[in-house]
Design an enzyme around this catalytic site. Structure first.
Site, PDB file in Angstrom:
ATOM      1  N   ARG A 160      62.137  19.771  11.093  1.00  0.00           N
ATOM      2  CA  ARG A 160      63.474  19.860  10.483  1.00  0.00           C
ATOM      3  C   ARG A 160      63.543  20.968   9.432  1.00  0.00           C
ATOM      4  O   ARG A 160      64.399  21.855   9.483  1.00  0.00           O
ATOM      5  CB  ARG A 160      63.839  18.517   9.832  1.00  0.00           C
ATOM      6  CG  ARG A 160      64.220  17.433  10.821  1.00  0.00           C
ATOM      7  CD  ARG A 160      64.416  16.107  10.113  1.00  0.00           C
ATOM      8  NE  ARG A 160      63.159  15.625   9.588  1.00  0.00           N
ATOM      9  CZ  ARG A 160      62.485  14.565  10.061  1.00  0.00           C
ATOM     10  NH1 ARG A 160      62.995  13.857  11.038  1.00  0.00           N
ATOM     11  NH2 ARG A 160      61.336  14.201   9.536  1.00  0.00           N
ATOM     12  N   ILE A 161      62.618  20.914   8.450  1.00  0.00           N
ATOM     13  CA  ILE A 161      62.697  21.881   7.345  1.00  0.00           C
ATOM     14  C   ILE A 161      62.263  23.270   7.810  1.00  0.00           C
ATOM     15  O   ILE A 161      62.914  24.274   7.491  1.00  0.00           O
ATOM     16  CB  ILE A 161      61.858  21.399   6.143  1.00  0.00           C
ATOM     17  CG1 ILE A 161      62.418  20.061   5.631  1.00  0.00           C
ATOM     18  CG2 ILE A 161      61.883  22.438   5.014  1.00  0.00           C
ATOM     19  CD1 ILE A 161      61.536  19.364   4.592  1.00  0.00           C
ATOM     20  N   SER A 186      53.401  25.481  15.652  1.00  0.00           N
ATOM     21  CA  SER A 186      53.677  24.059  15.452  1.00  0.00           C
ATOM     22  C   SER A 186      52.766  23.272  16.368  1.00  0.00           C
ATOM     23  O   SER A 186      52.126  23.846  17.259  1.00  0.00           O
ATOM     24  CB  SER A 186      55.156  23.761  15.741  1.00  0.00           C
ATOM     25  OG  SER A 186      55.601  22.690  14.934  1.00  0.00           O
ATOM     26  N   ARG A 187      52.728  21.964  16.147  1.00  0.00           N
ATOM     27  CA  ARG A 187      51.850  21.127  16.966  1.00  0.00           C
ATOM     28  C   ARG A 187      52.229  21.240  18.444  1.00  0.00           C
ATOM     29  O   ARG A 187      51.402  21.313  19.321  1.00  0.00           O
ATOM     30  CB  ARG A 187      51.956  19.680  16.478  1.00  0.00           C
ATOM     31  CG  ARG A 187      50.992  18.731  17.059  1.00  0.00           C
ATOM     32  CD  ARG A 187      50.966  17.477  16.244  1.00  0.00           C
ATOM     33  NE  ARG A 187      52.315  16.970  15.960  1.00  0.00           N
ATOM     34  CZ  ARG A 187      52.560  15.926  15.208  1.00  0.00           C
ATOM     35  NH1 ARG A 187      51.569  15.279  14.640  1.00  0.00           N
ATOM     36  NH2 ARG A 187      53.794  15.518  14.997  1.00  0.00           N
ATOM     37  N   ARG A 232      53.101  20.076   1.262  1.00  0.00           N
ATOM     38  CA  ARG A 232      52.205  19.256   0.440  1.00  0.00           C
ATOM     39  C   ARG A 232      51.015  20.114   0.035  1.00  0.00           C
ATOM     40  O   ARG A 232      50.473  20.861   0.874  1.00  0.00           O
ATOM     41  CB  ARG A 232      51.712  18.024   1.204  1.00  0.00           C
ATOM     42  CG  ARG A 232      52.755  16.942   1.419  1.00  0.00           C
ATOM     43  CD  ARG A 232      53.092  16.189   0.133  1.00  0.00           C
ATOM     44  NE  ARG A 232      54.034  15.111   0.377  1.00  0.00           N
ATOM     45  CZ  ARG A 232      55.366  15.190   0.232  1.00  0.00           C
ATOM     46  NH1 ARG A 232      55.921  16.316  -0.166  1.00  0.00           N
ATOM     47  NH2 ARG A 232      56.125  14.136   0.472  1.00  0.00           N
ATOM     48  N   GLU A 273      47.948  17.483  -7.393  1.00  0.00           N
ATOM     49  CA  GLU A 273      49.161  17.344  -8.179  1.00  0.00           C
ATOM     50  C   GLU A 273      49.069  16.195  -9.181  1.00  0.00           C
ATOM     51  O   GLU A 273      48.582  15.133  -8.789  1.00  0.00           O
ATOM     52  CB  GLU A 273      50.300  17.081  -7.183  1.00  0.00           C
ATOM     53  CG  GLU A 273      51.591  17.680  -7.600  1.00  0.00           C
ATOM     54  CD  GLU A 273      52.567  17.738  -6.429  1.00  0.00           C
ATOM     55  OE1 GLU A 273      52.304  18.447  -5.444  1.00  0.00           O
ATOM     56  OE2 GLU A 273      53.569  17.049  -6.545  1.00  0.00           O
ATOM     57  N   HIS A 327      57.299  20.662  -8.025  1.00  0.00           N
ATOM     58  CA  HIS A 327      57.673  19.792  -6.893  1.00  0.00           C
ATOM     59  C   HIS A 327      59.159  19.400  -6.944  1.00  0.00           C
ATOM     60  O   HIS A 327      59.499  18.221  -7.103  1.00  0.00           O
ATOM     61  CB  HIS A 327      56.778  18.544  -6.856  1.00  0.00           C
ATOM     62  CG  HIS A 327      56.700  17.944  -5.478  1.00  0.00           C
ATOM     63  ND1 HIS A 327      55.586  17.308  -4.991  1.00  0.00           N
ATOM     64  CD2 HIS A 327      57.616  17.895  -4.469  1.00  0.00           C
ATOM     65  CE1 HIS A 327      55.812  16.887  -3.758  1.00  0.00           C
ATOM     66  NE2 HIS A 327      57.054  17.233  -3.422  1.00  0.00           N
ATOM     67  N   ILE A 328      60.004  20.404  -6.774  1.00  0.00           N
ATOM     68  CA  ILE A 328      61.464  20.173  -6.865  1.00  0.00           C
ATOM     69  C   ILE A 328      62.175  20.494  -5.550  1.00  0.00           C
ATOM     70  O   ILE A 328      63.375  20.754  -5.525  1.00  0.00           O
ATOM     71  CB  ILE A 328      62.094  21.002  -8.013  1.00  0.00           C
ATOM     72  CG1 ILE A 328      61.753  22.500  -7.855  1.00  0.00           C
ATOM     73  CG2 ILE A 328      61.638  20.478  -9.370  1.00  0.00           C
ATOM     74  CD1 ILE A 328      62.571  23.411  -8.758  1.00  0.00           C
TER      75      ILE A 328
HETATM   76  P1  NAP Z   1      59.267  17.119  10.462  1.00  0.00           P
HETATM   77  O1  NAP Z   1      60.652  17.302  10.944  1.00  0.00           O
HETATM   78  O2  NAP Z   1      58.479  15.960  10.948  1.00  0.00           O
HETATM   79  O3  NAP Z   1      58.463  18.481  10.780  1.00  0.00           O
HETATM   80  C1  NAP Z   1      57.094  18.618  10.658  1.00  0.00           C
HETATM   81  C2  NAP Z   1      56.634  19.624  11.707  1.00  0.00           C
HETATM   82  O4  NAP Z   1      55.238  19.850  11.527  1.00  0.00           O
HETATM   83  C3  NAP Z   1      56.837  19.150  13.138  1.00  0.00           C
HETATM   84  O5  NAP Z   1      57.479  20.175  13.856  1.00  0.00           O
HETATM   85  C4  NAP Z   1      55.420  18.941  13.658  1.00  0.00           C
HETATM   86  O6  NAP Z   1      55.259  19.298  14.992  1.00  0.00           O
HETATM   87  C5  NAP Z   1      54.643  19.924  12.817  1.00  0.00           C
HETATM   88  N1  NAP Z   1      53.235  19.561  12.720  1.00  0.00           N
HETATM   89  C6  NAP Z   1      52.669  18.357  12.501  1.00  0.00           C
HETATM   90  N2  NAP Z   1      51.331  18.453  12.488  1.00  0.00           N
HETATM   91  C7  NAP Z   1      51.045  19.743  12.720  1.00  0.00           C
HETATM   92  C8  NAP Z   1      49.845  20.486  12.842  1.00  0.00           C
HETATM   93  N3  NAP Z   1      48.651  19.895  12.731  1.00  0.00           N
HETATM   94  N4  NAP Z   1      49.932  21.821  13.067  1.00  0.00           N
HETATM   95  C9  NAP Z   1      51.108  22.421  13.215  1.00  0.00           C
HETATM   96  N5  NAP Z   1      52.297  21.773  13.110  1.00  0.00           N
HETATM   97  C10 NAP Z   1      52.252  20.465  12.871  1.00  0.00           C
HETATM   98  O7  NAP Z   1      59.214  17.013   8.875  1.00  0.00           O
HETATM   99  P2  NAP Z   1      60.218  17.690   7.816  1.00  0.00           P
HETATM  100  O8  NAP Z   1      61.339  16.771   7.541  1.00  0.00           O
HETATM  101  O9  NAP Z   1      60.500  19.083   8.243  1.00  0.00           O
HETATM  102  O10 NAP Z   1      59.259  17.667   6.520  1.00  0.00           O
HETATM  103  C11 NAP Z   1      58.043  18.366   6.518  1.00  0.00           C
HETATM  104  C12 NAP Z   1      57.234  18.037   5.282  1.00  0.00           C
HETATM  105  O11 NAP Z   1      57.793  18.688   4.156  1.00  0.00           O
HETATM  106  C13 NAP Z   1      57.220  16.549   4.888  1.00  0.00           C
HETATM  107  O12 NAP Z   1      56.249  15.833   5.586  1.00  0.00           O
HETATM  108  C14 NAP Z   1      56.935  16.602   3.409  1.00  0.00           C
HETATM  109  O13 NAP Z   1      55.561  16.461   3.180  1.00  0.00           O
HETATM  110  C15 NAP Z   1      57.386  18.002   3.001  1.00  0.00           C
HETATM  111  N6  NAP Z   1      58.518  17.977   2.055  1.00  0.00           N
HETATM  112  C16 NAP Z   1      58.341  18.455   0.803  1.00  0.00           C
HETATM  113  C17 NAP Z   1      59.407  18.470  -0.076  1.00  0.00           C
HETATM  114  C18 NAP Z   1      59.263  18.990  -1.481  1.00  0.00           C
HETATM  115  O14 NAP Z   1      59.842  18.409  -2.384  1.00  0.00           O
HETATM  116  N7  NAP Z   1      58.547  20.064  -1.704  1.00  0.00           N
HETATM  117  C19 NAP Z   1      60.661  17.994   0.320  1.00  0.00           C
HETATM  118  C20 NAP Z   1      60.799  17.520   1.613  1.00  0.00           C
HETATM  119  C21 NAP Z   1      59.725  17.511   2.485  1.00  0.00           C
HETATM  120  P3  NAP Z   1      55.859  18.426  16.209  1.00  0.00           P
HETATM  121  O15 NAP Z   1      57.342  18.669  16.187  1.00  0.00           O
HETATM  122  O16 NAP Z   1      55.215  18.980  17.394  1.00  0.00           O
HETATM  123  O17 NAP Z   1      55.504  17.002  15.931  1.00  0.00           O
END
Ligand code: NAP
Length: 321
Positions: A156-157, A176-177, A237, A266, A284-285
């Protein structure tokens, strides 16, 4: 008798007031995170809790709170929760996906722009009264326009960050995975193995979740593969990156800069990181806009309420394999 629920920290909006109509709400009275001891005590007898990514809900915590039925994490990531221990106890874990996607993507872009054009360094210089007039070599940065953006984790992000690159005529590559043929077409993005992406991209932005497979995804070897003069952006993260190796690569000038919202240990920063001028370091914002944080709190409350009233929550975290 009303069920007891814990909200581990005051959240924006009126979510806690809403919960009070159905539950006995225990609210962290402090303007800080609960200590581990406080967390254990305040969760006693609770059927549900709204937790933050800074609350470590490990096996010991879960096994010490047998009345828990739901942990509603107010975050999309859930690496702070032992999912196996929760599943063994039949505890439902939920998160807040989607509502923070665009806000977090905006922040990744804030870091890309700040790094490329040395915004923070220049701001500091100006405030310090050192600006003596336009100069041809003052704070020369690097163009973002036309460069190559490498997205690691096109979820998503990651996809939201990629979409924004169109306005800067960037070349897009991703790892990506699993491959995403439709997104590749829609975004004009090319798939790369991770090592190749690191060698090719000028700006690398990390967007995978933290799990055992992604811890130190950028280890010392992979950091050494990064294109000389490139930039690393991490809004995902901290433990995805070997922060010690990153500090060395930045200090040596191998990497041009890093924009970090998250840290390996962190809220501690690796020694030397804060002294590097070519870093932009945020506390972390990623999801920290008022609108988004209110939505996240509401979503967490909906998830918690659903489980405690016998319904399927809208955002259950998949059970671990
Ligand atoms: P998401 O939609 O689940 O996207 C994560 C992506 O990572 C998916 O496309 C997944 O692939 C891929 N992935 C997983 N394992 C992998 C690997 N080993 N190698 C390569 N790609 C891999 O999650 P999201 O909503 O975008 O959020 C992502 C992360 O951002 C969260 O888990 C969170 O830790 C972090 N986050 C941080 C903040 C902040 O405040 N800084 C805010 C929001 C989120 P597949 O599609 O193939 O499964």
């Amino acid at each position: 008798m009303r069920e007891k629920v814990l909200v581990t920290r005051k959240l924006p909006g009126s979510m806690a007031e809403g919960l009070r109509s159905s539950f006995e709400v225990v609210l962290n009275p402090h303007d800080r995170n609960l200590t581990r001891g406080e967390l254990f005590r305040m969760a006693e007898g609770c059927a549900g809790m709204i937790s933050l990514l800074s609350d470590t809900l490990d096996r010991e915590f879960i096994e010490s709170h047998p009345r828990l039925k739901v942990i509603a994490n107010c975050a999309v990531g859930y690496n702070n929760i032992d999912l196996h221990a929760a599943a063994e106890r039949g505890i439902v874990v939920t998160n807040t996906p989607g509502v923070l996607t665009e806000t977090t993507a905006d922040l990744a872009w804030a870091l890309i722009l700040a790094l490329g054009r040395r915004v923070v360094e220049s701001d500091r210089y100006t405030r310090e009264g050192r600006f003596g007039g336009w100069a041809p070599e003052l704070f020369l940065g690097t163009d973002i326009y036309g460069k190559t953006l490498g997205i690691v984790g096109l979820g998503r992000i990651g996809a939201a960050v990629a979409r924004r690159a169109a306005g800067f005529s960037m070349k897009l590559i991703y790892h990506s995975r699993s491959r995403k043929p439709e997104l590749e077409k829609a975004l004009g993005a090319g798939y790369r193995e991770l090592d190749s992406l690191l060698a090719e991209a000028d700006f690398i932005s990390l967007h995978t979740p933290l799990d055992p497979g992604t811890r130190h995804l950028l280890d010392r070897r992979r950091i050494s593969l990064m294109k000389p003069g490139s930039f690393l952006i991490n809004t995902s993260r901290g433990p995805l990156v070997d922060e010690g190796a990153l500090v060395e690569a930045l200090a040596s000038g191998k990497l041009a800069g890093a924009g970090l919202d998250v840290y390996e240990n962190e809220p501690e920063l690796h020694p030397g990181l804060a002294g590097l001028p070519n870093t932009v370091l945020l506390p972390h914002i990623g999801s920290a806009s008022t609108e988004t944080r209110v939505k996240m709190a509401r979503m967490a409350a909906e998830n918690l309420t659903a489980v405690l009233t016998g319904r399927t929550p809208p955002n259950p975290v998949p059970l671990p394999e």
